[in-house]
Enzyme design. Structure first.
Site, PDB file in Angstrom:
ATOM      1  CG  PHE A  85      40.208  -3.634   0.497  1.00 49.21           C
ATOM      2  CD1 PHE A  85      41.140  -2.627   0.275  1.00 49.21           C
ATOM      3  CD2 PHE A  85      38.873  -3.293   0.557  1.00 49.21           C
ATOM      4  CE1 PHE A  85      40.739  -1.311   0.104  1.00 49.21           C
ATOM      5  CE2 PHE A  85      38.469  -1.974   0.386  1.00 49.21           C
ATOM      6  CZ  PHE A  85      39.394  -0.968   0.159  1.00 49.21           C
ATOM      7  CD  GLU A 135      31.657  -7.332  -1.680  1.00 49.89           C
ATOM      8  OE1 GLU A 135      32.199  -6.293  -1.277  1.00 49.89           O
ATOM      9  OE2 GLU A 135      31.811  -8.445  -1.140  1.00 49.89           O
ATOM     10  CG  ASP A 151      43.500  -6.007   3.831  1.00 52.82           C
ATOM     11  OD1 ASP A 151      44.325  -5.680   4.666  1.00 52.82           O
ATOM     12  OD2 ASP A 151      43.524  -5.552   2.664  1.00 52.82           O
ATOM     13  CB  SER A 184      27.785 -13.057   0.329  1.00 56.17           C
ATOM     14  OG  SER A 184      26.683 -12.381   0.881  1.00 56.17           O
ATOM     15  CD  GLU A 185      33.389 -10.094   0.810  1.00 53.74           C
ATOM     16  OE1 GLU A 185      32.647 -10.605   1.684  1.00 53.74           O
ATOM     17  OE2 GLU A 185      33.561  -8.875   0.706  1.00 53.74           O
ATOM     18  CG  HIS A 241      40.148  -1.878   4.843  1.00 49.26           C
ATOM     19  ND1 HIS A 241      39.820  -1.999   6.164  1.00 49.26           N
ATOM     20  CD2 HIS A 241      39.002  -2.123   4.171  1.00 49.26           C
ATOM     21  CE1 HIS A 241      38.532  -2.283   6.287  1.00 49.26           C
ATOM     22  NE2 HIS A 241      38.017  -2.369   5.095  1.00 49.26           N
TER      23      HIS A 241
HETATM   24  C1  LIG Z   1      33.764  -8.381   4.243  1.00 49.37           C
HETATM   25  C2  LIG Z   1      33.799  -7.033   3.638  1.00 49.37           C
HETATM   26  N1  LIG Z   1      33.532  -6.888   2.331  1.00 49.37           N
HETATM   27  C3  LIG Z   1      33.558  -5.671   1.752  1.00 49.37           C
HETATM   28  C4  LIG Z   1      33.874  -4.567   2.495  1.00 49.37           C
HETATM   29  C5  LIG Z   1      33.987  -3.198   1.825  1.00 49.37           C
HETATM   30  N2  LIG Z   1      32.907  -2.347   2.275  1.00 49.37           N
HETATM   31  C6  LIG Z   1      33.083  -1.414   3.229  1.00 49.37           C
HETATM   32  S1  LIG Z   1      31.682  -0.620   3.616  1.00 49.37           S
HETATM   33  C7  LIG Z   1      30.807  -1.518   2.475  1.00 49.37           C
HETATM   34  C8  LIG Z   1      29.353  -1.297   2.293  1.00 49.37           C
HETATM   35  C9  LIG Z   1      28.639  -1.670   3.548  1.00 49.37           C
HETATM   36  O1  LIG Z   1      27.276  -1.474   3.382  1.00 49.37           O
HETATM   37  P1  LIG Z   1      26.315  -1.426   4.628  1.00 49.37           P
HETATM   38  O2  LIG Z   1      26.616  -2.563   5.521  1.00 49.37           O
HETATM   39  O3  LIG Z   1      24.930  -1.322   4.118  1.00 49.37           O
HETATM   40  O4  LIG Z   1      26.733  -0.123   5.426  1.00 49.37           O
HETATM   41  P2  LIG Z   1      26.640   1.390   4.932  1.00 49.37           P
HETATM   42  O5  LIG Z   1      27.910   1.692   4.233  1.00 49.37           O
HETATM   43  O6  LIG Z   1      25.448   1.526   4.072  1.00 49.37           O
HETATM   44  O7  LIG Z   1      26.529   2.157   6.195  1.00 49.37           O
HETATM   45  C10 LIG Z   1      31.626  -2.426   1.817  1.00 49.37           C
HETATM   46  C11 LIG Z   1      31.192  -3.350   0.763  1.00 49.37           C
HETATM   47  C12 LIG Z   1      34.157  -4.762   3.862  1.00 49.37           C
HETATM   48  N3  LIG Z   1      34.520  -3.759   4.674  1.00 49.37           N
HETATM   49  N4  LIG Z   1      34.101  -5.985   4.407  1.00 49.37           N
END
Ligand SMILES: Cc1ncc(C[n+]2csc(CCOP(=O)(O)OP(=O)(O)O)c2C)c(N)n1
Ligand SMILES: Cc1ncc(C[n+]2csc(CCOP(=O)(O)OP(=O)(O)O)c2C)c(N)n1
Ligand SMILES: [Mg+2]
Ligand SMILES: [Mg+2]
Lengths: 344, 323, 344, 323
Positions: free
Chosen positions: C102, C29, C104, C78-79, C148
């Site tokens: 992470f 990502e 986690d 989409s891990e 996290h």
């Molecule tokens: C399964 C997972 N992968 C990665 C993350 C790290 N992460 C935290 S917020 C985020 C972006 C989320 O984007 P979106 O759902 O569009 O929400 P926004 O931040 O734009 O409000 C990511 C990749 C996570 N929390 N959970």
């Protein structure tokens, strides 16, 4: 009191607890055995007999007939969503019991179990509880290879916030499941596949076995053997063989790995000075090492000999029957481990 | 939707509270006094507030890591929110969750809980519970458009339909997931195209328009309450700040935020609408602005000076039932 | 040789290895930092500057410029799918390096890692190899709470088939990552969040550090301290404090938990007779217990004192800075553990 | 699709091989000599064979736990398949995988690998690799309609579209996932409705018609090879036996299988078609039937009498690179 199989003892517990508490719901794949197909716009109801299965292990058969579709919910093959839903429902006041067909499928709902269910109560400052029971199956023996035969209780135990129960007999299954359902924390209830047909006398009325209180299966002053789940029987077989050779073993079934009854283990090792732990999970970072480490710290001075862990090797679980049998600890290996430390 | 004056005043006050809360957070974050990662909701207020305008006490609101705005929209105490972001003893979660995990059980605000998108599954459970009780409630899952790409979200959409649950899935498409643009990560670029695959109605809503969000959500909520099952809303907006504080945002095209602030600011648009329609007058709104500014001052002041948790809190409530 | 940060040492390794082997691809990502938005039918390209991020930790910045979009692939959140894809690509002859933001998030791709990557080679009879590196971050310190901040290397280690590396310094990071990438097994490469800014001299040319060979950080005959990742520094600090009190410690950084250099540990304990293990993972069924158990079995007779594990408590990781600091082992706790067994 | 004679003969022979293999397995399973769970593919032959009719050597074929048929369709040695199901030393996977995990690297048959549906993600990786090499290959993921409800499948659909991968997702809707009917578990009842949400073309195909499957798949494969990205095929059929051997199948409506055998048996339909069109004659097909029967006899005979793996196999190839 009647003789009941492990399978039936579990079903009876579900039946009784659901009767007692209307907030208990059941969720899982095929738990209602196809009963829930009502047809769609594409056609009429297709299914045959209602409640044909009762989960692949047949444990939940009959429950939908008694408690209906609002409380026995068949789920699509979407463990992350339905266990997530069970967590949400638990936080919102229900007391769900879900079935995770094989504990190996932790793989597809790991976030829900170890990050959400385990951490919800703590991370949100104790505001909500998660009275959730996840019934799952563990163990090798069915010749279904590396991804459907694991014993993952040590992984669950690693994560603070989860309770982990491993019933070793029908009697234990009923008492521990009752406790699991009534407990306010998420409990992983690990049913061993190869025990479903085991039978013994089990009271008809409901009873509970407290978590964190070990069961003494045998008493003996020479060696302490700690074992879980099906390995309790392997350990007991070994102890009987050893008894014939004049070696007296205490066999302890701690019943739960979280919480763990360290006191009983420590007291016993204090007396015997020798410890063997028998477990079906992987050898690295498992419950056998875990108990060994606690003893090597807290009861060190009582130890007369090295602590032995009898576990499978650091390998995977092969389908071939002869290899699978080699993989799983048996009485001979336990006997050898005990003999190896008797003159130490 | 209820366009009576008190409702409009509430909506304006709430959106303004969120805006000022976030603008202030943006400022103070640079001092280093705020622990952890902080994701601001400024620019998206009309979404959470438009949703919450239609919620009853029995309803569950599952929010995300971009939590401050949604929590405030649903009525969380602003000072308790600030205290939690500062990780103080009296924060909403006793200082354990921090900014991304605001949770208020009494208000049925359900905090972000691990992987993004997980609220979609949990909401199915809240919906089950409220249906089980027969209290007429619904569950709302707020999910970012990035989080929508988690498998559990698709699973939850299907499950909600199969079980015909009273849930509304509100996908907030703010254009980005961290540095990755929605156009890139969503195949075909149209998130709401997924709804029909899971047999539920969908709508795309302009997220800078409080009235549009509220009306669209009201319809979906109505359907859920009436036993009609789940709906899928895609609310399109932008965030005015970075993914988290400290983000240099170079992945954004120049002028994107300035343009959004100029032309699509939900507060500006709301004010223009309610004054031009003569529903509210500007002076009232100015008074609210002043009130809110004071509230924010006080909340931050309290949070900044409040004590951290006691050390023994570390071991508190690991388990609910001690054995 | 120049001073480099842990972050830059990792980036340099990726850069060099990708230059060496065209079959190495990078997936994660934001790894290409928004570079990949080309617009859709709904509108033109929206993004700003190319390669703005380089993953949230900034590690992969610059790589897309060098190696292009076919080899540096930004993934949706989409891990499960992209790590699954990395496994499929590895089995099909590529050598993917993926970033799991992470550790986690094991939660959402657990099946891919522990059931698929770990078991593919074995379960299919050794037909294919899975030369996959999963770079991930571990550790507390950023005040980002229970979901996290975990250190899950023990969980990965539990599953046979995975290799697990925990670089404790920039030099280690470069050497171990080189080995990880060239290895034919799936490797979980655990980068500690709080080490990214650590700097030390790191050779410019590429080099590899073999897996399963421990590093002796300090030598001393009184106590053996084994520590991993950031805890190596905590252990070393403790050893320095103890040295002032006349207690001489051997500090061992095993570098990898799977494979584990038991020989070095056993030899050292054989000499010192005392063992303290310091680890940032959870206390139950973790690598600390794991090592303790092996020693309590294999080197039992050399032991002069109880084995001590210095780990966090069986709790979750709170966001509050003071509580998080209490949670993580520090030098004072290690010193206390050592002192506690010196007169035993 | 290539309707020349040799192709047709191959298709018939292959479908018949699968059918006879499975009918025989159904018989011998009752003796207890076959270890583990066994999922039979009888009734579904036209799907795997129709797909494989259009595959080249460079293509990857990701199969499921219902593995015998797809493996044979793709050219796995029938005896090696039987040996593996019997968990013998010379089985495809040295006896380690068993019935559900048939895998043949040389033939690019990729075995079912944990949670149902996981092949969809792995196939994205095979597709990446083949594109990286530029060898013109594609990847096919076979997924059951039940497995389609796994989150990873939705993730993979999106990922394949975003990366524009040469993949064809073939969803085999055989009506059930274990005891749960597809009508119940798939919201709206129409799996292929999900395709457009992930921006790819879909088709619904009659799975008892070899020609329909082959034609439909050929189109999708062509698109993938030409760089057009992924496609979604839903093949509708039924299984003639239980979920696994031993399943009493009471969840099925009475007569379902009998009716299917009577009216939708792909072998019968194929035979009727090729003979009535005069593409092949009945005698040729009869000869194939006899040949295949012998092949099956021999394969089972070999498997039954072959040795189990050596004990030291237990520790063999846990790791590929020993340290
Ligand atoms: C399964 C997972 N992968 C990665 C993350 C790290 N992460 C935290 S917020 C985020 C972006 C989320 O984007 P979106 O759902 O569009 O929400 P926004 O931040 O734009 O409000 C990511 C990749 C996570 N929390 N959970
Ligand atoms: C994640 C996961 N959940 C549950 C199972 C158990 N299981 C094995 S096969 C099966 C049914 C699959 O149905 P479908 O995908 O339709 O394939 P079919 O058996 O009909 O060929 C289930 C539930 C599994 N293997 N993986
Ligand atoms: Mg977003
Ligand atoms: Mg099916």
């Amino acid at each position: 009191m009647r003789e009941k199989s492990y399978r039936n003892a579990i079903r009876e517990t579900l039946y009784q607890e659901m009767g007692r508490d209307p907030d208990i719901i059941l969720i899982g794949e095929d738990v209602a055995g196809g009963a829930q197909s009502e047809g769609t716009k594409n056609g009429p109801k297709k299914g045959g007999e209602e409640d044909a299965w009762g989960g692949p292990m047949g444990v939940t058969k009959g429950l939908i007939g008694e408690y209906g579709k609002q409380r026995v919910l068949d789920a699509p093959i979407s463990e992350a969503a339905f266990i997530g839903a069970a967590i949400g429902a638990a936080a919102a006041g229900l007391r769900p019991v879900t079935e995770l067909m094989f504990n190996d499928f932790l793989g597809v709902c790991c976030d829900q179990i170890v990050n959400q269910a385990a951490k919800y109560h703590y991370m949100f400052g104790g505001q909500d509880t998660i009275p959730l029971t996840i019934r799952t199956t563990m163990g090798a023996g069915l010749r279904i290879s590396a991804q459907h035969s694991q014993s993952l209780h040590s992984v669950f135990t690693h994560f603070a916030g989860l309770k982990v129960a491993l019933p070793s007999t029908p009697y234990e299954a009923k008492g521990l499941l009752t406790t699991a359902i009534r407990d306010n924390d998420p409990v992983i209830f690990c049913e061993h596949k190869m025990l479903y047909r085991m039978r013994e006398d089990v009271p008809d009325e409901s009873y509970s076995i407290p978590f964190g209180e070990a069961r003494f299966v045998m008493d003996g002053e020479d060696v302490t053997i700690v074992a879980f789940s099906r390995m309790v029987h392997v350990a007991t077989d070994a102890a009987k063989i050893l008894a014939k050779q004049g070696i007296k073993c205490t066999v302890i079934d701690p019943r739960t790995t979280s919480p763990l009854d360290t006191e009983s283990i420590f007291d016993s090792v204090d007396e015997t000075g020798r410890l063997v732990i028998v477990d079906e999970g992987g050898p690295r970072c498992g419950i056998a090492s875990d108990i060994s480490a606690m003893v090597a710290d807290e009861v060190f001075h009582a130890l007369k000999a090295p602590i032995k862990c009898v576990t499978p090797p650091y390998a995977l679980i092969p389908a071939a029957p002869n290899l699978e049998d080699l993989y799983v600890p048996d009485a001979a290996k336990v006997v050898a481990a005990v003999l190896g430390i008797m003159d130490a | 939707m209820n366009n009576n004056q008190s409702q409009l005043l509430w909506a304006y006050r709430t959106m303004q509270t969120i805006r000022m809360f976030e603008e202030r957070m943006h400022e103070v974050f640079t001092t280093g006094e705020v622990p952890g990662f902080v994701h601001l909701y400024a620019g998206q207020e009309a979404c959470a507030v438009g949703v919450c305008a239609n919620l009853a006490d029995v309803d569950y609101f599952h929010i995300t890591h971009r939590a401050h705005g949604p929590a405030i929209a649903r009525g969380a105490d602003v000072t308790a929110v600030a205290l939690e972001i500062y990780c103080r003893a009296d924060g909403l979660c006793r200082g354990r969750g921090g900014s991304a995990h605001l949770h208020d059980a009494a208000k049925k605000i359900i905090g972000a809980n691990s992987g993004v998108g997980s609220g979609a599954a949990l909401a199915c459970g809240s919906a089950l519970a409220t249906r089980h009780r027969g209290d007429g409630g619904i569950a709302v899952a707020l999910v970012g458009e990035g989080g929508a790409n988690q498998g559990v979200v698709s699973e939850a959409l299907n499950l909600a339909s199969v079980w015909k649950l009273p849930v509304v899935f509100v996908f907030e498409n703010n254009g980005y997931a961290e540095a990755t643009s929605a156009d890139y990560a969503i195949a075909g670029g149209n998130l709401s195209a997924r709804a029909s695959g899971f047999a539920m109605p969908e709508a795309i809503v302009d997220g800078s328009d409080y009235f549009a969000v509220s009306a669209s959500f009201a319809k979906a909520a109505e359907r859920a309450r009436a036993g009609g099952g789940p709906s899928f809303l895609e609310v399109r907006n932008l965030r005015m700040f970075g993914h988290y504080e400290g983000d240099a945002q170079k992945y954004r095209p120049p002028g994107e935020v300035a343009d959004y602030r100029e032309n699509k600011d939900c507060l500006k648009l709301f004010r223009a609408k309610v004054t031009s329609e003569n529903w509210l007058d500007a002076a009232e709104l100015d008074t609210i602005d002043q009130d809110v500014a004071k509230l924010i001052d006080a909340a931050y002041e309290t949070a900044r000076n409040a004590p951290l948790p006691d050390p023994e809190e570390l071991m508190h409530s690991v388990f609910a039932t001690e054995c």
